[in-house]
Design a protein around this motif. Structure first.
Motif, PDB file in Angstrom:
ATOM      1  N   GLU A  70      31.234  24.429   0.426  1.00  7.83           N
ATOM      2  CA  GLU A  70      30.533  24.851   1.901  1.00  7.83           C
ATOM      3  C   GLU A  70      30.491  26.150   2.114  1.00  7.83           C
ATOM      4  OE1 GLU A  70      29.408  22.045   4.147  1.00  7.83           O
ATOM      5  OE2 GLU A  70      29.557  20.954   2.319  1.00  7.83           O
ATOM      6  N   ASN A  71      30.062  26.962   1.180  1.00  8.41           N
ATOM      7  CA  ASN A  71      30.226  28.441   1.442  1.00  8.41           C
ATOM      8  C   ASN A  71      28.939  29.178   1.489  1.00  8.41           C
ATOM      9  OD1 ASN A  71      33.168  28.791   1.081  1.00  8.41           O
ATOM     10  ND2 ASN A  71      32.593  27.731  -0.846  1.00  8.41           N
ATOM     11  N   ASN A  72      27.534  28.463   1.641  1.00 12.64           N
ATOM     12  CA  ASN A  72      26.396  29.165   1.964  1.00 12.64           C
ATOM     13  C   ASN A  72      26.359  29.649   3.163  1.00 12.64           C
ATOM     14  OD1 ASN A  72      24.911  27.221   3.454  1.00 12.64           O
ATOM     15  ND2 ASN A  72      24.867  25.997   1.651  1.00 12.64           N
ATOM     16  N   ALA A  73      25.552  30.631   3.803  1.00  9.42           N
ATOM     17  CA  ALA A  73      25.342  30.970   4.917  1.00  9.42           C
ATOM     18  C   ALA A  73      25.190  29.937   6.078  1.00  9.42           C
ATOM     19  CB  ALA A  73      24.495  32.192   5.041  1.00  9.42           C
ATOM     20  N   ASN A  74      24.440  29.214   5.758  1.00 11.96           N
ATOM     21  CA  ASN A  74      24.017  28.175   6.790  1.00 11.96           C
ATOM     22  C   ASN A  74      25.200  27.307   7.214  1.00 11.96           C
ATOM     23  OD1 ASN A  74      22.240  27.092   8.753  1.00 11.96           O
ATOM     24  ND2 ASN A  74      21.959  25.458   7.340  1.00 11.96           N
ATOM     25  N   ASN A  75      25.932  26.755   6.118  1.00 12.67           N
ATOM     26  CA  ASN A  75      27.130  25.919   6.517  1.00 12.67           C
ATOM     27  C   ASN A  75      28.248  26.669   7.175  1.00 12.67           C
ATOM     28  OD1 ASN A  75      26.250  23.580   5.243  1.00 12.67           O
ATOM     29  ND2 ASN A  75      26.667  24.039   3.216  1.00 12.67           N
ATOM     30  N   LYS A  76      28.403  27.837   6.693  1.00 14.40           N
ATOM     31  CA  LYS A  76      29.506  28.900   7.392  1.00 14.40           C
ATOM     32  C   LYS A  76      29.147  29.108   8.696  1.00 14.40           C
ATOM     33  CE  LYS A  76      31.251  31.157   3.251  1.00 14.40           C
ATOM     34  NZ  LYS A  76      31.436  32.914   2.595  1.00 14.40           N
ATOM     35  N   ARG A  77      27.784  29.199   8.963  1.00  9.59           N
ATOM     36  CA  ARG A  77      27.533  29.371  10.471  1.00  9.59           C
ATOM     37  C   ARG A  77      27.686  28.086  11.457  1.00  9.59           C
ATOM     38  NH1 ARG A  77      22.895  28.393  12.959  1.00  9.59           N
ATOM     39  NH2 ARG A  77      21.990  27.980  11.054  1.00  9.59           N
ATOM     40  N   LEU A  78      27.375  26.904  10.854  1.00 15.33           N
ATOM     41  CA  LEU A  78      27.384  25.748  11.310  1.00 15.33           C
ATOM     42  C   LEU A  78      28.794  25.424  11.600  1.00 15.33           C
ATOM     43  CD1 LEU A  78      24.737  23.741   9.647  1.00 15.33           C
ATOM     44  CD2 LEU A  78      24.778  24.288  12.090  1.00 15.33           C
ATOM     45  N   LYS A  79      29.990  25.678  10.940  1.00 11.45           N
ATOM     46  CA  LYS A  79      31.106  25.150  11.131  1.00 11.45           C
ATOM     47  C   LYS A  79      31.768  26.393  12.008  1.00 11.45           C
ATOM     48  CE  LYS A  79      35.384  25.164   8.319  1.00 11.45           C
ATOM     49  NZ  LYS A  79      36.244  25.171   6.984  1.00 11.45           N
ATOM     50  N   SER A  80      31.429  27.464  11.869  1.00 10.91           N
ATOM     51  CA  SER A  80      31.889  28.356  12.946  1.00 10.91           C
ATOM     52  C   SER A  80      31.426  28.071  14.339  1.00 10.91           C
ATOM     53  CB  SER A  80      31.373  29.760  12.728  1.00 10.91           C
ATOM     54  OG  SER A  80      32.076  30.370  11.562  1.00 10.91           O
ATOM     55  N   HIS A  81      30.313  27.518  14.612  1.00 10.01           N
ATOM     56  CA  HIS A  81      29.543  27.216  15.924  1.00 10.01           C
ATOM     57  C   HIS A  81      30.317  25.998  16.275  1.00 10.01           C
ATOM     58  CE1 HIS A  81      26.680  25.330  18.393  1.00 10.01           C
ATOM     59  NE2 HIS A  81      26.801  24.301  17.757  1.00 10.01           N
ATOM     60  N   ARG A  82      30.876  24.967  15.317  1.00 13.16           N
ATOM     61  CA  ARG A  82      31.459  23.945  15.956  1.00 13.16           C
ATOM     62  C   ARG A  82      32.912  24.228  16.149  1.00 13.16           C
ATOM     63  NH1 ARG A  82      28.925  21.503  11.304  1.00 13.16           N
ATOM     64  NH2 ARG A  82      30.578  21.862   9.988  1.00 13.16           N
ATOM     65  N   LEU A  83      33.620  25.234  15.544  1.00  9.70           N
ATOM     66  CA  LEU A  83      34.947  25.504  15.732  1.00  9.70           C
ATOM     67  C   LEU A  83      35.069  26.432  17.239  1.00  9.70           C
ATOM     68  CD1 LEU A  83      36.351  26.591  12.339  1.00  9.70           C
ATOM     69  CD2 LEU A  83      36.944  24.521  13.496  1.00  9.70           C
ATOM     70  N   ALA A  84      33.993  27.122  17.161  1.00 13.88           N
ATOM     71  CA  ALA A  84      33.961  27.677  18.653  1.00 13.88           C
ATOM     72  C   ALA A  84      33.686  26.843  19.824  1.00 13.88           C
ATOM     73  CB  ALA A  84      33.012  28.809  18.615  1.00 13.88           C
ATOM     74  N   ALA A  85      33.054  25.840  19.568  1.00 17.02           N
ATOM     75  CA  ALA A  85      32.428  24.938  20.682  1.00 17.02           C
ATOM     76  C   ALA A  85      33.521  23.986  21.169  1.00 17.02           C
ATOM     77  CB  ALA A  85      31.366  24.098  20.248  1.00 17.02           C
ATOM     78  N   VAL A  86      34.384  23.696  20.282  1.00 21.83           N
ATOM     79  CA  VAL A  86      35.429  22.727  20.601  1.00 21.83           C
ATOM     80  C   VAL A  86      36.704  23.425  21.091  1.00 21.83           C
ATOM     81  CG1 VAL A  86      36.983  20.572  19.907  1.00 21.83           C
ATOM     82  CG2 VAL A  86      34.784  20.979  18.746  1.00 21.83           C
ATOM     83  N   THR A  87      37.322  23.107  22.441  1.00 16.81           N
ATOM     84  CA  THR A  87      38.067  23.822  23.040  1.00 16.81           C
ATOM     85  C   THR A  87      39.402  23.061  23.320  1.00 16.81           C
ATOM     86  OG1 THR A  87      37.165  23.737  25.046  1.00 16.81           O
ATOM     87  CG2 THR A  87      36.911  25.700  23.455  1.00 16.81           C
ATOM     88  N   ARG A  88      39.147  21.435  23.219  1.00 11.46           N
ATOM     89  CA  ARG A  88      40.166  20.509  23.679  1.00 11.46           C
ATOM     90  C   ARG A  88      40.533  19.616  22.616  1.00 11.46           C
ATOM     91  NH1 ARG A  88      37.435  15.919  24.680  1.00 11.46           N
ATOM     92  NH2 ARG A  88      35.313  16.199  25.485  1.00 11.46           N
ATOM     93  N   GLU A  89      41.309  18.798  22.640  1.00 11.56           N
ATOM     94  CA  GLU A  89      41.946  17.595  21.998  1.00 11.56           C
ATOM     95  C   GLU A  89      40.749  16.665  21.688  1.00 11.56           C
ATOM     96  OE1 GLU A  89      44.048  17.414  19.570  1.00 11.56           O
ATOM     97  OE2 GLU A  89      45.648  18.976  19.896  1.00 11.56           O
ATOM     98  N   GLY A  90      40.837  15.796  20.672  1.00  8.39           N
ATOM     99  CA  GLY A  90      39.919  14.574  20.540  1.00  8.39           C
ATOM    100  C   GLY A  90      38.359  15.089  20.120  1.00  8.39           C
ATOM    101  N   PHE A  91      37.487  14.111  20.171  1.00  7.40           N
ATOM    102  CA  PHE A  91      36.243  14.303  19.469  1.00  7.40           C
ATOM    103  C   PHE A  91      35.219  14.782  20.920  1.00  7.40           C
ATOM    104  CE2 PHE A  91      37.516  11.419  16.182  1.00  7.40           C
ATOM    105  CZ  PHE A  91      36.577  11.977  15.255  1.00  7.40           C
ATOM    106  N   VAL A  92      34.817  15.880  20.486  1.00  3.15           N
ATOM    107  CA  VAL A  92      33.789  16.579  21.448  1.00  3.15           C
ATOM    108  C   VAL A  92      32.280  16.357  21.003  1.00  3.15           C
ATOM    109  CG1 VAL A  92      33.149  18.676  22.602  1.00  3.15           C
ATOM    110  CG2 VAL A  92      35.543  17.988  22.131  1.00  3.15           C
ATOM    111  N   LEU A  93      31.466  16.190  21.679  1.00  2.65           N
ATOM    112  CA  LEU A  93      29.833  16.076  21.484  1.00  2.65           C
ATOM    113  C   LEU A  93      29.403  17.715  21.179  1.00  2.65           C
ATOM    114  CD1 LEU A  93      27.095  14.803  21.128  1.00  2.65           C
ATOM    115  CD2 LEU A  93      26.794  15.125  23.280  1.00  2.65           C
ATOM    116  N   THR A  94      29.338  18.109  20.169  1.00  3.60           N
ATOM    117  CA  THR A  94      29.126  19.559  19.863  1.00  3.60           C
ATOM    118  C   THR A  94      27.520  19.902  19.871  1.00  3.60           C
ATOM    119  OG1 THR A  94      29.181  19.062  17.514  1.00  3.60           O
ATOM    120  CG2 THR A  94      31.118  19.998  18.841  1.00  3.60           C
ATOM    121  N   THR A  95      26.537  18.950  19.239  1.00  3.87           N
ATOM    122  CA  THR A  95      25.214  19.327  19.111  1.00  3.87           C
ATOM    123  C   THR A  95      24.431  17.906  19.294  1.00  3.87           C
ATOM    124  OG1 THR A  95      25.451  18.773  16.676  1.00  3.87           O
ATOM    125  CG2 THR A  95      25.550  21.325  17.464  1.00  3.87           C
ATOM    126  N   THR A  96      23.310  18.005  19.758  1.00  7.11           N
ATOM    127  CA  THR A  96      22.382  17.084  19.734  1.00  7.11           C
ATOM    128  C   THR A  96      21.055  17.635  19.362  1.00  7.11           C
ATOM    129  OG1 THR A  96      21.417  17.597  21.918  1.00  7.11           O
ATOM    130  CG2 THR A  96      23.269  16.008  21.996  1.00  7.11           C
TER     131      THR A  96
END
Length: 442
Positions: A70-96
């Motif tokens: 999962e090391n292309n630029a787009n996958n890295k960016r999406l993963k960083s986006h998800r990790l930054a968006a989630v700040t609490r335990e459990g499942f969080v709606l990150t994108t629609t």
């Protein structure tokens, strides 16, 4: 080359998947361009996306290309986006994305759980709760993606890895816990397969797990729809005139009705317990034929459709048809779903629509009569391959037609089902791009 071209638009969407199936495979990438960070569950209703067993094949094809990396630029960016968006335990709606058509939920690992089994055990009740809430509103399809970071041997370089499941259908009657257990087992097997390849990569950390969710609104069989006269006149089908949504059930039971007028519903009273229809929804989508096979031992089902097209005859066309014209407008039978192994209790069904979005099943009691004339002008009794429609007749000096068909099936069963569509007579291909050629040095 054999082709399956010419499927009706709605039938294509039902069997092969809708035009939005590309969204289904690439949902995460596409959502990123139209997404917004969300802090709660989006209240907008989901819209229909697709109904296709082919979704699984699409995702498997994607995995075969990308593997676990999962090391292309787009996958890295999406993963960083998800990790930054989630700040609490459990499942969080990150994108629609696509105006609520697709949604993604992410659970980030905050604790010190160091192995996959512990993390998935913690995740399981939370995921069951999330999917139970979503499926209560509408049937859905979902995929899981377990994300981790690995260290390359003898270096300090970190690499993203992900383990994924195929698209899974979730209906209100589905036992969610059993399905999630099966999904988690597949993720662990995929991780073990990667570790077994001897790469030497060491697990640095488990990042989290992503759930992509899509609404599932399948087409299904409905009440009685008359067949085109040309197909009805072949006397090869039983089209039960039901007024409810259970045409799939009637089409199965029609095999056992031997009295006159088998299209009358009254003949089917008292026969409903002959087969196990547990878990089958009515109207019945094509995807549930597999479930019916699992419910009933030694049962297999093929499903066919039809389109308007030209007959083309392979054998001695010039002798059979005057003026070398071997085209005749007619209904061409097309395979939608063909079983891998034909069981002793086998069913051939015809699946078609009225052009208004209503679909219907009927029973095919003689596939050779229904299909044979579109493949050959030979009027002898034929043996036919249910997968590719190749026909065999008894000929002097050759083995029996059934024996030759059995030999053919051993090879044909390895291939996808197709409808052979041959070009008109005197059709040629001509090479003209001489500028793209190179001289060979002798």
């Amino acid at each position: 080359m054999p082709s399956t071209s010419g499927l009706g638009r709605q039938a294509e969407q039902q069997f092969w998947g809708s035009a939005d199936d590309e969204t289904f495979v690439q949902a995460e990438n596409n959502m990123a361009s139209t997404s917004r960070v969300a802090t709660g569950v989006d209240k907008r209703s989901l819209e229909e996306l697709c109904d296709s067993e082919g979704d699984e094949a699409c995702l498997q094809a994607l995995d075969s290309i990308t593997g676990n990396r999962e090391n292309n630029a787009n996958n890295k960016r999406l993963k960083s986006h998800r990790l930054a968006a989630v700040t609490r335990e459990g499942f969080v709606l990150t994108t629609t994305g696509f105006r609520g058509l697709c949604k993604a939920y992410y659970k980030k690992k905050f604790n010190q759980l160091a192995d996959y089994e512990s993390f998935l055990a913690e995740t399981k009740p939370q995921l069951i709760e999330l999917l139970t809430t979503l499926v209560a509103e509408n049937a859905i399809k979902y995929t899981l993606k377990l994300e981790s970071t690995y260290k390359i041997p003898s270096t300090e370089v970190l690499e993203n890895r992900a383990f994924k499941t195929c698209a899974r259908t979730l209906l209100p009657e589905t036992i969610i816990e059993d399905q999630i257990t099966d999904d988690f087992n597949k993720l662990l097997v995929e991780e073990e397969d990667m570790a077994g390849k001897g790469s030497g990569f060491s697990l640095e950390k488990i990042d989290g797990i992503l759930v992509d969710v899509f609404q599932y609104s399948p087409f299904g069989g409905s009440s009685y729809i008359p067949l085109p006269e040309a197909i009805e006149n072949r006397k090869a089908t039983v089209n039960v005139q039901n007024t409810d949504q259970q045409c799939f059930r009637y089409s199965i039971l029609a095999k056992h009705v031997t009295t006159a007028n088998p299209h009358r519903v009254t003949h089917y009273e008292g026969m409903t317990d002959r087969y196990n229809f547990a878990g089958i929804s009515f109207p019945t989508p094509l995807s549930e034929a597999k479930k019916f096979e699992k419910n009933n031992k030694e049962v297999s089902i093929n499903v066919y459709g039809f389109k308007k097209g030209n007959r083309t005859y392979k054998n001695k066309a010039k002798n059979n048809i005057p003026n070398h014209n071997n085209e005749k407008k007619d209904y061409i039978i097309i395979p939608y779903r063909v079983c891998t192994i034909e069981q002793p209790n086998h069913f051939d069904l015809l699946y078609f629509d009225d052009g208004k979005g209503n679909f219907h099943y009927c029973y095919i009691r003689n596939l050779t009569r229904l299909v044979g004339q579109q493949m050959s002008k030979n009027n002898k009794e034929k043996a036919i391959c249910r997968r590719c429609f190749k026909t065999y007749v008894d000929e002097a000096g050759k083995a029996q037609k059934e024996s030759r068909l059995d030999e053919h099936r051993r090879i044909c069963n390895k291939n996808e089902s197709v409808t052979p569509i041959l070009p008109p007579p005197k059709t040629y291909m001509k090479f003209e791009n001489y500028g793209n050629t190179q001289k060979h040095d002798l």
